[in-house]
Design a protein around this motif. Structure first.
Motif, PDB file in Angstrom:
ATOM      1  N   ILE A 238       0.841  -1.203   0.000  1.00 38.02           N
ATOM      2  CA  ILE A 238       0.000   0.000   0.000  1.00 38.02           C
ATOM      3  C   ILE A 238       0.874   1.250   0.000  1.00 38.02           C
ATOM      4  N   ALA A 239       1.921   1.252   0.790  1.00 35.93           N
ATOM      5  CA  ALA A 239       2.831   2.403   0.827  1.00 35.93           C
ATOM      6  C   ALA A 239       3.427   2.657  -0.555  1.00 35.93           C
ATOM      7  N   LYS A 240       3.805   1.602  -1.256  1.00 40.10           N
ATOM      8  CA  LYS A 240       4.353   1.768  -2.604  1.00 40.10           C
ATOM      9  C   LYS A 240       3.295   2.331  -3.543  1.00 40.10           C
ATOM     10  N   TRP A 241       2.083   1.766  -3.505  1.00 35.14           N
ATOM     11  CA  TRP A 241       0.995   2.288  -4.341  1.00 35.14           C
ATOM     12  C   TRP A 241       0.793   3.778  -4.101  1.00 35.14           C
ATOM     13  N   TYR A 242       0.663   4.146  -2.831  1.00 35.27           N
ATOM     14  CA  TYR A 242       0.368   5.536  -2.490  1.00 35.27           C
ATOM     15  C   TYR A 242       1.509   6.462  -2.898  1.00 35.27           C
ATOM     16  N   SER A 243       2.736   6.030  -2.692  1.00 32.22           N
ATOM     17  CA  SER A 243       3.882   6.849  -3.076  1.00 32.22           C
ATOM     18  C   SER A 243       3.928   7.026  -4.596  1.00 32.22           C
ATOM     19  N   ASP A 244       3.713   5.932  -5.328  1.00 30.14           N
ATOM     20  CA  ASP A 244       3.727   6.009  -6.790  1.00 30.14           C
ATOM     21  C   ASP A 244       2.606   6.909  -7.314  1.00 30.14           C
ATOM     22  N   GLU A 245       1.443   6.832  -6.696  1.00 28.13           N
ATOM     23  CA  GLU A 245       0.271   7.575  -7.175  1.00 28.13           C
ATOM     24  C   GLU A 245       0.263   9.030  -6.717  1.00 28.13           C
ATOM     25  N   TRP A 246       0.606   9.262  -5.457  1.00 27.75           N
ATOM     26  CA  TRP A 246       0.435  10.601  -4.889  1.00 27.75           C
ATOM     27  C   TRP A 246       1.725  11.193  -4.305  1.00 27.75           C
ATOM     28  N   GLY A 247       2.847  10.601  -4.584  1.00 28.59           N
ATOM     29  CA  GLY A 247       4.114  11.085  -4.052  1.00 28.59           C
ATOM     30  C   GLY A 247       4.466  12.492  -4.483  1.00 28.59           C
ATOM     31  N   TYR A 248       3.900  12.940  -5.605  1.00 31.14           N
ATOM     32  CA  TYR A 248       4.172  14.280  -6.118  1.00 31.14           C
ATOM     33  C   TYR A 248       3.592  15.381  -5.235  1.00 31.14           C
ATOM     34  N   ILE A 249       2.696  15.031  -4.334  1.00 31.72           N
ATOM     35  CA  ILE A 249       1.994  16.042  -3.541  1.00 31.72           C
ATOM     36  C   ILE A 249       2.924  16.767  -2.579  1.00 31.72           C
ATOM     37  N   GLY A 250       3.907  16.090  -2.044  1.00 26.52           N
ATOM     38  CA  GLY A 250       4.810  16.789  -1.142  1.00 26.52           C
ATOM     39  C   GLY A 250       5.627  15.847  -0.285  1.00 26.52           C
ATOM     40  N   GLU A 251       6.246  16.424   0.725  1.00 26.99           N
ATOM     41  CA  GLU A 251       7.123  15.663   1.609  1.00 26.99           C
ATOM     42  C   GLU A 251       6.354  14.603   2.385  1.00 26.99           C
ATOM     43  N   GLY A 252       7.089  13.602   2.865  1.00 25.21           N
ATOM     44  CA  GLY A 252       6.491  12.567   3.696  1.00 25.21           C
ATOM     45  C   GLY A 252       5.776  11.496   2.909  1.00 25.21           C
TER      46      GLY A 252
ATOM     47  N   VAL B 212     -11.657  23.689  -4.508  1.00 27.82           N
ATOM     48  CA  VAL B 212     -10.646  24.495  -3.824  1.00 27.82           C
ATOM     49  C   VAL B 212      -9.263  24.087  -4.325  1.00 27.82           C
ATOM     50  N   THR B 213      -8.302  24.947  -4.056  1.00 28.51           N
ATOM     51  CA  THR B 213      -6.909  24.591  -4.284  1.00 28.51           C
ATOM     52  C   THR B 213      -6.322  24.287  -2.918  1.00 28.51           C
ATOM     53  N   TYR B 214      -5.851  23.060  -2.766  1.00 24.72           N
ATOM     54  CA  TYR B 214      -5.333  22.597  -1.482  1.00 24.72           C
ATOM     55  C   TYR B 214      -3.933  22.044  -1.709  1.00 24.72           C
ATOM     56  N   HIS B 215      -2.967  22.578  -1.011  1.00 22.71           N
ATOM     57  CA  HIS B 215      -1.556  22.205  -1.198  1.00 22.71           C
ATOM     58  C   HIS B 215      -1.154  22.313  -2.670  1.00 22.71           C
ATOM     59  N   GLY B 216      -1.668  23.362  -3.317  1.00 22.27           N
ATOM     60  CA  GLY B 216      -1.307  23.633  -4.701  1.00 22.27           C
ATOM     61  C   GLY B 216      -2.025  22.788  -5.734  1.00 22.27           C
ATOM     62  N   ILE B 217      -2.984  21.983  -5.332  1.00 23.47           N
ATOM     63  CA  ILE B 217      -3.702  21.094  -6.248  1.00 23.47           C
ATOM     64  C   ILE B 217      -5.186  21.451  -6.223  1.00 23.47           C
ATOM     65  N   LYS B 218      -5.775  21.610  -7.404  1.00 25.31           N
ATOM     66  CA  LYS B 218      -7.208  21.896  -7.494  1.00 25.31           C
ATOM     67  C   LYS B 218      -7.981  20.602  -7.285  1.00 25.31           C
ATOM     68  N   VAL B 219      -8.917  20.637  -6.333  1.00 23.26           N
ATOM     69  CA  VAL B 219      -9.697  19.442  -6.009  1.00 23.26           C
ATOM     70  C   VAL B 219     -11.173  19.787  -5.843  1.00 23.26           C
ATOM     71  N   GLN B 220     -11.995  18.791  -6.048  1.00 22.61           N
ATOM     72  CA  GLN B 220     -13.430  18.857  -5.776  1.00 22.61           C
ATOM     73  C   GLN B 220     -13.636  18.211  -4.401  1.00 22.61           C
ATOM     74  N   VAL B 221     -14.235  18.938  -3.466  1.00 15.87           N
ATOM     75  CA  VAL B 221     -14.586  18.381  -2.157  1.00 15.87           C
ATOM     76  C   VAL B 221     -16.024  17.875  -2.275  1.00 15.87           C
ATOM     77  N   MET B 222     -16.242  16.658  -1.769  1.00 11.52           N
ATOM     78  CA  MET B 222     -17.572  16.046  -1.858  1.00 11.52           C
ATOM     79  C   MET B 222     -17.953  15.483  -0.491  1.00 11.52           C
ATOM     80  N   GLU B 223     -19.252  15.284  -0.305  1.00 15.34           N
ATOM     81  CA  GLU B 223     -19.779  14.758   0.957  1.00 15.34           C
ATOM     82  C   GLU B 223     -20.894  13.763   0.674  1.00 15.34           C
TER      83      GLU B 223
END
Length: 153
Positions: free
Chosen positions: A16-30, A139-150
């Motif tokens: 899971i850590a590898k999947w998440y890093s490969d998919e969303w690692g561009y978002i930032g540190e950690g 919204v733009t969150y951490h420099g990324i435009k996203v749709q917030v849903m509920e």
């Protein structure tokens, strides 16, 4: 396909850590696999948040989704969040994302959660809109435009 909690399959953490890093690692540190492995240990819960539900076929890991607290700090009033929805590339298009999100919703209801939020880069809402999620705002969150849903449960 069966659903299990990460708490019942600790060996899935590195995948899971590898999947998440490969998919969303561009978002930032950690977001290196090693850093994510440490964070994922917080998700080893059965009856409290945060937790992860895994979709598996036998011992093969197909996908995962998280139920967690306060994903976006700009929404302190929005407590419960769906996140980390991921399906292995070779298993996409088979309804696994739909099934694992539904499993998260069922678990959230079991835990007494009344609504769940999410963020997506798909402004149409995609899968989430088809499953009854409602757009809140873009919204733009951490420099990324996203749709917030509920989704009310």
């Amino acid at each position: 396909m069966k659903f299990v909690l990460l708490a019942d399959n600790h060996s899935a953490i590195s995948q899971i850590a590898k999947w998440y890093s490969d998919e969303w690692g561009y978002i930032g540190e950690g977001r290196s696999p090693k850093e994510l492995e440490l964070k994922l240990k917080d998700y080893l819960n059965h009856d409290k948040l945060p937790l992860i539900i895994l979709a598996q076929a036998g011992d093969e890991l197909l996908g995962a989704a998280q139920l967690r607290f306060h994903e976006m700090d700009i929404y302190p009033e929005r407590e419960h969040w769906l996140g980390g929805v991921y399906v292995a590339s070779e298993h996409r298009g088979k309804g696994i994302a739909n099934a694992v999100v539904t499993a998260i919703i069922d678990k959230a209801k079991e835990l007494g959660v009344s609504s769940i939020n999410l963020q997506t880069e798909d402004f149409t809402g995609g899968l989430y809109a088809r499953l009854g999620w409602q757009a809140v705002e873009q919204v733009t969150y951490h420099g990324i435009k996203v749709q917030v849903m509920e989704k009310s449960l």
